[in-house]
Design an enzyme around this catalytic site. Structure first.
Site, mmCIF file in Angstrom:
data_model
loop_
_atom_site.group_PDB
_atom_site.id
_atom_site.type_symbol
_atom_site.label_atom_id
_atom_site.label_comp_id
_atom_site.label_asym_id
_atom_site.label_seq_id
_atom_site.Cartn_x
_atom_site.Cartn_y
_atom_site.Cartn_z
ATOM 1 N N GLU A 148 8.554 -21.710 -18.859
ATOM 2 C CA GLU A 148 8.448 -20.327 -18.085
ATOM 3 C C GLU A 148 9.438 -19.384 -19.061
ATOM 4 O OE1 GLU A 148 6.027 -18.303 -17.419
ATOM 5 O OE2 GLU A 148 6.875 -16.847 -16.098
ATOM 6 N N CYS B 96 0.828 -1.342 -0.002
ATOM 7 C CA CYS B 96 -0.150 -0.242 -0.117
ATOM 8 C C CYS B 96 0.879 1.372 -0.195
ATOM 9 C CB CYS B 96 -0.925 0.020 1.202
ATOM 10 S SG CYS B 96 -1.872 -1.380 1.496
ATOM 11 N N ARG C 33 1.365 1.451 -6.182
ATOM 12 C CA ARG C 33 1.401 0.432 -4.947
ATOM 13 C C ARG C 33 -0.105 -0.122 -4.393
ATOM 14 N NH1 ARG C 33 6.218 0.902 -2.129
ATOM 15 N NH2 ARG C 33 5.414 0.030 -0.376
ATOM 16 N N LYS D 230 8.584 -16.122 -21.027
ATOM 17 C CA LYS D 230 9.177 -14.725 -20.767
ATOM 18 C C LYS D 230 10.204 -14.232 -22.055
ATOM 19 C CE LYS D 230 7.466 -13.778 -18.162
ATOM 20 N NZ LYS D 230 6.356 -14.242 -17.443
ATOM 21 N N ASN E 82 1.057 0.028 6.117
ATOM 22 C CA ASN E 82 1.492 -0.902 4.961
ATOM 23 C C ASN E 82 2.174 -2.099 5.832
ATOM 24 O OD1 ASN E 82 2.301 -1.851 2.544
ATOM 25 N ND2 ASN E 82 4.315 -0.459 2.694
ATOM 26 N N GLY E 83 1.752 -2.973 5.324
ATOM 27 C CA GLY E 83 2.288 -4.390 5.676
ATOM 28 C C GLY E 83 1.287 -5.337 6.127
ATOM 29 N N HIS F 281 12.926 -36.452 -29.342
ATOM 30 C CA HIS F 281 11.731 -36.966 -30.135
ATOM 31 C C HIS F 281 11.545 -35.705 -31.206
ATOM 32 C CE1 HIS F 281 11.115 -40.575 -28.268
ATOM 33 N NE2 HIS F 281 11.146 -40.120 -27.023
ATOM 34 N N TRP G 104 -4.043 -1.636 -1.281
ATOM 35 C CA TRP G 104 -4.021 -2.702 -2.105
ATOM 36 C C TRP G 104 -4.385 -3.880 -1.095
ATOM 37 C CZ3 TRP G 104 -3.928 -4.112 -6.797
ATOM 38 C CH2 TRP G 104 -3.660 -5.481 -7.484
ATOM 39 N N GLU H 223 7.814 -13.535 -24.976
ATOM 40 C CA GLU H 223 6.849 -12.340 -24.702
ATOM 41 C C GLU H 223 7.521 -10.838 -24.867
ATOM 42 O OE1 GLU H 223 3.681 -13.406 -21.240
ATOM 43 O OE2 GLU H 223 5.691 -13.491 -20.402
ATOM 44 N N LYS I 259 -2.134 -7.462 -20.104
ATOM 45 C CA LYS I 259 -1.772 -7.721 -18.677
ATOM 46 C C LYS I 259 -3.039 -8.733 -18.115
ATOM 47 C CE LYS I 259 0.255 -7.700 -14.641
ATOM 48 N NZ LYS I 259 1.508 -8.821 -14.884
HETATM 49 C C1 G6P Z 1 -1.920 -12.843 -19.956
HETATM 50 C C2 G6P Z 1 -0.959 -12.205 -19.167
HETATM 51 C C3 G6P Z 1 0.212 -13.202 -18.649
HETATM 52 C C4 G6P Z 1 -0.847 -14.034 -17.817
HETATM 53 C C5 G6P Z 1 -2.034 -14.572 -18.179
HETATM 54 C C6 G6P Z 1 -2.814 -15.202 -17.083
HETATM 55 O O1 G6P Z 1 -1.884 -13.366 -20.904
HETATM 56 O O2 G6P Z 1 -0.075 -11.440 -20.206
HETATM 57 O O3 G6P Z 1 1.251 -12.838 -17.860
HETATM 58 O O4 G6P Z 1 0.023 -15.173 -17.265
HETATM 59 O O5 G6P Z 1 -2.821 -13.652 -18.849
HETATM 60 O O6 G6P Z 1 -3.381 -14.184 -16.182
HETATM 61 P P1 G6P Z 1 -3.795 -14.188 -14.692
HETATM 62 O O7 G6P Z 1 -4.357 -13.008 -14.537
HETATM 63 O O8 G6P Z 1 -5.123 -15.071 -14.755
HETATM 64 O O9 G6P Z 1 -2.841 -14.766 -14.119
#
Ligand code: G6P
Length: 612
Positions: A485, A2, A27, A489, A98-99, A508, A74, A492, A607
């Site tokens: 992953e 927060c 935040r 990354k 905050n915390g 394979h 938050w 992306e 996002k």
């Molecule tokens: C989008 C984002 C990813 C995320 C995915 C699932 O593709 O770009 O970074 O992993 O959605 O989103 P969520 O909010 O359900 O984890």
């Protein structure tokens, strides 16, 4: 996470507080509020939703006062709502925080027994009650504040006003940041530097275990035990844009470096729960008895994108400790199938945003067929959290970079907590083993810190491959999802072609891609898969691949094999995937940045995907 601000000076505080909060909105932004004092009267204004709601409210009727505190929230304990928004007041004391207060249920119960009434569900309100309780005719506010803080376990940054002290602002920190700003006849406090920069560049960073008393002319710092602290002010040279990212070039890099804190908060925020005490977000209550849990004959984990990779990692731990079949599905596939779901099925949904359309529909379908739904979510009170039978939050704070980083590692940690919680309740996970594992889990934030210290050498390795067009990531067992992953990354944010593969599948197909200089990132830790991974590394090396290996610290054998080795601390094999994720994130980040891409907002990606 927060945001806190505070002001004491010659100007009207409300506008300054709002301005500071607007620079801390990264935040948290589910509710906000301020408190100001004028003529012996303390006024609080709070609003649910983004800061603009509070601004509108204050614009129509701005409270007077030249001292005040403010907060942008938050949510962690207690859903986003006006009553849970800070500041919280009890008696003469008003606080913002905050915390996470770990022993809040305990303290709250004790206070209720003494006749205290609570007006919110937050852990924060406890602080106001405790300080008010400690105050007495002979006990000054500072002493009461210090005594109350001694009773708290967990992390906090707190700013406090006493209704009848219009010339003093009290602040303290332990585990959550606070910075004091020095002005002429005025002083400031904030969670982070950007809130202060329009007013002053002279700052004092408060350290853990310190309390500060701010007047218009002076700032005094002392320890929680009352020892005076002398500290030189520093002059900040950052621009505002730099300060928002805490000096990092991108939010993604900042969020990668925030992981020790994000994981520590996620773990600490749920410790009571794992010890089987009833706790805030209620996931312990889905299965009221051991018998309820024993009826569960299968578990589906559903998620999308990076969250799906966390699910894949979690499967190993959950299956091993629940002794129940665990299947992992992409929500976009699961929702269009006709999976076997009934009241004996547990569906675990994982989502950072809590709003991903496919995951949301998947849990709705599952609930319609009688399955129980437990979700792991970052955004409090999001749709998935609301529609689940139980929720366990990752307390990472908002994630701004589109590419998920801190929420990914926190999701894996949260899955471990679920495994511990359910495994213990069912009795399938032995008490002493569970305790040992929990102990090691709590060491993960510190181990991530150690890896982050190697960031510069990881950057040097990454840049050797910045001009490649393809990259293969390989791993086995719980490290296979980390290979996925790592590849995701890189795809992306750097727009390179990358693939993650279980190393045993190389032969394979993907080995046909290997040619002189083809980059291969291999996770070869000293676990049950080590010898097999060594063979796979030999296979690609003999086809002249350039191999980067993630290895266990102290592994000499590997350094004679591969030119580029990134060492990870030795930990339980269920925990090392969290560690291995960190260099993967850094490799992708440094390559993308080198190629000049918009790391925080990569092309074509969002996002949160709220459409099918
Ligand atoms: C989008 C984002 C990813 C995320 C995915 C699932 O593709 O770009 O970074 O992993 O959605 O989103 P969520 O909010 O359900 O984890």
């Amino acid at each position: 996470m927060c945001g806190i601000v505070g002001y004491i000076g010659q100007e009207q505080a409300a506008g300054i507080l709002l301005d500071g909060l607007s620079r801390l909105e990264y935040r948290g932004y589910d509710s906000a509020g301020i408190a100001v004092i004028s003529d012996g009267k303390l006024t609080i204004r709070r609003a649910q939703g983004k800061l603009s709601k509070l601004r509108e409210m204050i614009h129509s009727q701005s409270p007077e006062g030249k001292i005040g505190i403010g907060h942008t929230r938050w949510a962690t304990h207690g859903r986003p709502s006006e009553t849970n928004a800070h500041p919280h007041r009890y008696g003469k004391v008003t606080v913002v925080h905050n915390g996470i207060i770990e022993n809040f249920s305990e303290l709250r119960e004790a206070l209720i027994k003494k006749g205290h009434h609570f007006s919110s569900e937050t852990d924060t309100e406890i602080i106001a009650h405790l300080v008010d309780e400690e105050l007495g005719p002979k006990t000054p506010t500072l002493t009461a504040f210090r005594r109350a803080l001694h009773r708290l376990k967990g992390s906090f940054a707190v700013a406090l006003l006493h209704e009848f002290e219009p010339d003093t602002l009290y602040v303290a920190r332990s585990g959550s940041p606070l910075v004091l700003g020095l002005g002429e006849g005025e002083n400031f406090v904030a969670s982070d530097v950007p809130a202060l920069l329009p007013y002053t560049k002279r700052v004092l960073f408060l350290e853990d275990g310190e309390v500060a008393v701010l007047s218009r002319k002076n700032i005094e710092i002392e320890t929680l035990d009352g020892k005076k602290v002398q500290r030189e002010a520093k002059t900040i040279t950052w621009t505002l844009a730099m300060a928002e990212k805490a000096g990092y070039k991108h939010f993604m890099l900042k969020e990668i470096f925030e992981q020790p804190r994000a994981l520590a908060d996620t773990l600490r925020g749920h410790l009571d729960l794992v010890k089987s005490n009833v706790h805030g977000d209620g996931s312990g209550e889905i299965f009221k008895t051991k018998a309820d849990l024993e009826k569960i004959d299968k578990v589906y984990i559903v998620a999308c994108g990076t969250s799906w990779h966390a699910a894949l990692v979690g499967k190993y731990f959950l299956e091993s400790n629940l002794k129940t079949l665990v299947m992992v599905e992409q929500a976009s596939e699961f929702r269009y199938r006709d999976p076997i779901l009934d009241k004996n099925t547990l569906v675990i949904a994982i989502s950072q945003s809590g709003e991903t359309a496919d995951t949301l529909t998947a849990i709705r379908n599952a609930k319609a067929k009688g399955a129980k739904v437990l979700s792991i979510v970052n955004v409090v009170d999001s749709s998935i959290a609301r529609e689940s039978d139980g929720v366990l939050y990752t307390y990472t704070g908002p994630e701004i970079g589109v590419a998920a980083t801190k929420t990914f590692t926190a999701q894996i940690a949260a899955l471990h907590l679920v495994g511990l919680l359910l495994g213990r309740k069912k009795g399938s996970y032995k008490k002493d083993e569970a305790e040992k594992f929990l102990h090691e889990l709590l060491e993960v934030p510190g181990k991530i810190d150690e890896i982050l210290k190697q960031a510069e050498s990881i950057r040097e390795i990454a840049l050797k491959y910045a001009h490649s067009e393809d990259c293969l990531f390989i791993g086995r067992g719980p490290q296979f999802p980390i290979a996925l992953e790592g590849a995701l990354k890189l795809k992306e944010i750097s727009y390179l072609h990358a693939e993650g593969y279980p190393a045993g599948e190389l032969k394979h197909g993907p080995i046909a891609l290997i040619d002189q200089g083809s980059p291969v990132v291999a996770i070869a830790l000293q676990d049950d898969y080590y010898e097999k991974m060594m063979s796979n590394i030999q296979e690609v090396l003999s086809r002249q691949a350039s191999v980067v290996v993630l290895a266990t610290e102290g592994d000499r054998k590997i350094s004679s094999l591969a030119a580029d080795v990134i060492y990870l601390p030795r930990m339980h094999p269920f925990l090392t995937p969290i560690l291995a994720a960190v260099p993967m994130q850094l490799i992708a980040y440094y390559i993308a940045d080198h190629r000049g891409h918009d790391v925080d907002q990569p092309r074509n990606l969002a996002k949160s995907v709220t459409v099918e």
